[in-house]
Scaffold this active site. Structure first.
Site, mmCIF file in Angstrom:
data_model
loop_
_atom_site.group_PDB
_atom_site.id
_atom_site.type_symbol
_atom_site.label_atom_id
_atom_site.label_comp_id
_atom_site.label_asym_id
_atom_site.label_seq_id
_atom_site.Cartn_x
_atom_site.Cartn_y
_atom_site.Cartn_z
ATOM 1 N N LYS A 1 0.838 -1.215 0.000
ATOM 2 C CA LYS A 1 0.000 0.000 0.000
ATOM 3 C C LYS A 1 0.872 1.265 0.000
ATOM 4 O O LYS A 1 0.609 2.209 -0.736
ATOM 5 C CB LYS A 1 -0.943 0.014 1.219
ATOM 6 N N ARG B 1 -9.039 0.539 9.653
ATOM 7 C CA ARG B 1 -8.421 -0.720 10.062
ATOM 8 C C ARG B 1 -9.455 -1.678 10.659
ATOM 9 O O ARG B 1 -9.141 -2.796 10.989
ATOM 10 C CB ARG B 1 -7.448 -0.435 11.177
ATOM 11 N N ARG C 1 11.724 -1.361 10.600
ATOM 12 C CA ARG C 1 10.771 -0.929 11.628
ATOM 13 C C ARG C 1 10.706 -1.981 12.727
ATOM 14 O O ARG C 1 10.762 -3.173 12.459
ATOM 15 C CB ARG C 1 9.376 -0.763 11.000
ATOM 16 N N ARG D 1 0.515 -8.839 13.796
ATOM 17 C CA ARG D 1 -0.157 -7.843 12.948
ATOM 18 C C ARG D 1 -1.034 -8.545 11.909
ATOM 19 O O ARG D 1 -2.110 -8.058 11.581
ATOM 20 C CB ARG D 1 0.880 -6.950 12.257
ATOM 21 N N ARG E 1 11.456 -6.015 4.504
ATOM 22 C CA ARG E 1 11.196 -4.596 4.203
ATOM 23 C C ARG E 1 12.194 -3.710 4.958
ATOM 24 O O ARG E 1 12.499 -3.946 6.123
ATOM 25 C CB ARG E 1 9.772 -4.229 4.637
HETATM 26 P P1 AMP Z 1 1.148 0.821 9.307
HETATM 27 O O1 AMP Z 1 2.239 1.796 9.120
HETATM 28 O O2 AMP Z 1 -0.102 1.140 8.530
HETATM 29 O O3 AMP Z 1 1.596 -0.607 9.103
HETATM 30 O O4 AMP Z 1 0.701 0.920 10.850
HETATM 31 C C1 AMP Z 1 1.619 0.623 11.890
HETATM 32 C C2 AMP Z 1 0.877 0.503 13.210
HETATM 33 O O5 AMP Z 1 0.233 1.735 13.533
HETATM 34 C C3 AMP Z 1 -0.245 -0.533 13.257
HETATM 35 O O6 AMP Z 1 0.242 -1.853 13.496
HETATM 36 C C4 AMP Z 1 -1.082 0.000 14.418
HETATM 37 O O7 AMP Z 1 -0.460 -0.261 15.663
HETATM 38 C C5 AMP Z 1 -1.018 1.502 14.186
HETATM 39 N N1 AMP Z 1 -2.095 1.986 13.289
HETATM 40 C C6 AMP Z 1 -1.958 2.485 12.031
HETATM 41 N N2 AMP Z 1 -3.141 2.831 11.515
HETATM 42 C C7 AMP Z 1 -4.068 2.521 12.446
HETATM 43 C C8 AMP Z 1 -5.490 2.613 12.506
HETATM 44 N N3 AMP Z 1 -6.195 3.097 11.471
HETATM 45 N N4 AMP Z 1 -6.109 2.217 13.649
HETATM 46 C C9 AMP Z 1 -5.412 1.744 14.682
HETATM 47 N N5 AMP Z 1 -4.076 1.603 14.698
HETATM 48 C C10 AMP Z 1 -3.397 1.989 13.593
#
Ligand code: AMP
Length: 210
Positions: A14, A87, A157, A168, A124
């Site tokens: 994404k 999410r 990360r 996750r 990654r």
């Molecule tokens: P991402 O960068 O999208 O993979 O998000 C990394 C982490 O941020 C996720 O594993 C969640 O802990 C938190 N996070 C990101 N977006 C959301 C969301 N819309 N709702 C809740 N937690 C989020």
């Protein structure tokens, strides 16, 4: 141009596709993961609490993430790619009926083989400012350990380490995947085969929005 809501498990591409669409099509990109990481980087009490949730691969509360999102978008003048939000079904409802109320959008599901996903995510690497994304196997940088665009060091990360990735993916299956029915029922769901190359996935998305 319609707003795009990207749905897919961690590591499904994404962020990579968002960066390309911003460059090619002038979309604005909003990633709740990036917004949360910059909150963490501030080192505030809130940031410390958010970090412990993220480092375990759990979801931050809907209220907090929705507030953060609203503060960082301006739908009156830009077309957005929503990456990482919604999410769960509750967030999808809020996005549809409050944030994007009356605004045209399509939800794009990044369909990937979940078995190969763990390998994708643990390989990654991101530039230390989080803006550029590489994969050691499928999309390596030209110079080992350094970002092609900025020369910044590449980092892994914390939540891309194997144990956290497994959690996750579980959270994705339990909380995020049920949103597909929500969008299907509204007739707003499109799908791309995200196991294909970066270029091919990009072509598939462009076909959807043209
Ligand atoms: P991402 O960068 O999208 O993979 O998000 C990394 C982490 O941020 C996720 O594993 C969640 O802990 C938190 N996070 C990101 N977006 C959301 C969301 N819309 N709702 C809740 N937690 C989020």
């Amino acid at each position: 141009m319609k707003n795009l809501v990207l749905i897919g498990p961690p590591g499904s591409g994404k962020g990579t596709q968002s960066n390309i669409l911003v460059e090619k099509r002038g979309y604005a990109h909003v990633s709740t993961g990036d917004l949360l990481r910059s909150e963490v980087a501030k080192g505030t009490d809130l940031g410390v609490r958010i970090k412990s949730v993220m480092d375990n691969g759990e979801l931050v509360t809907d209220e907090l993430v929705t507030e953060l999102l609203k503060e960082n978008i301006d739908l009156s003048s830009k077309q957005y790619i929503f990456d990482g939000f919604p999410r769960n079904v509750h967030q999808a409802e809020v996005l549809d009926s409050v944030i994007l109320d009356g605004v045209d959008y399509v939800a794009v599901f990044f369909n990937v083989n979940l078995e190969r996903l763990i390998e994708r995510v643990i390989n990654r690497r991101v530039s230390s400012d989080g803006k550029h994304i590489y994969n050691l196997v499928s999309n390596p940088p030209k110079k080992e350990g350094l970002c092609d665009e900025t020369g910044l060091h590449l980092i892994q990360r914390e939540d891309d380490k194997e144990q956290v990735v497994r959690n996750r993916i579980e959270v994705y299956e339990r909380e995020t995947k049920p949103m597909l029915d929500f969008y299907k029922e509204k007739g707003l769901l499109a799908e791309v085969n995200a196991d294909e190359s970066i270029e091919s996935v990009n072509r598939q998305i462009l076909n959807l929005i043209n």
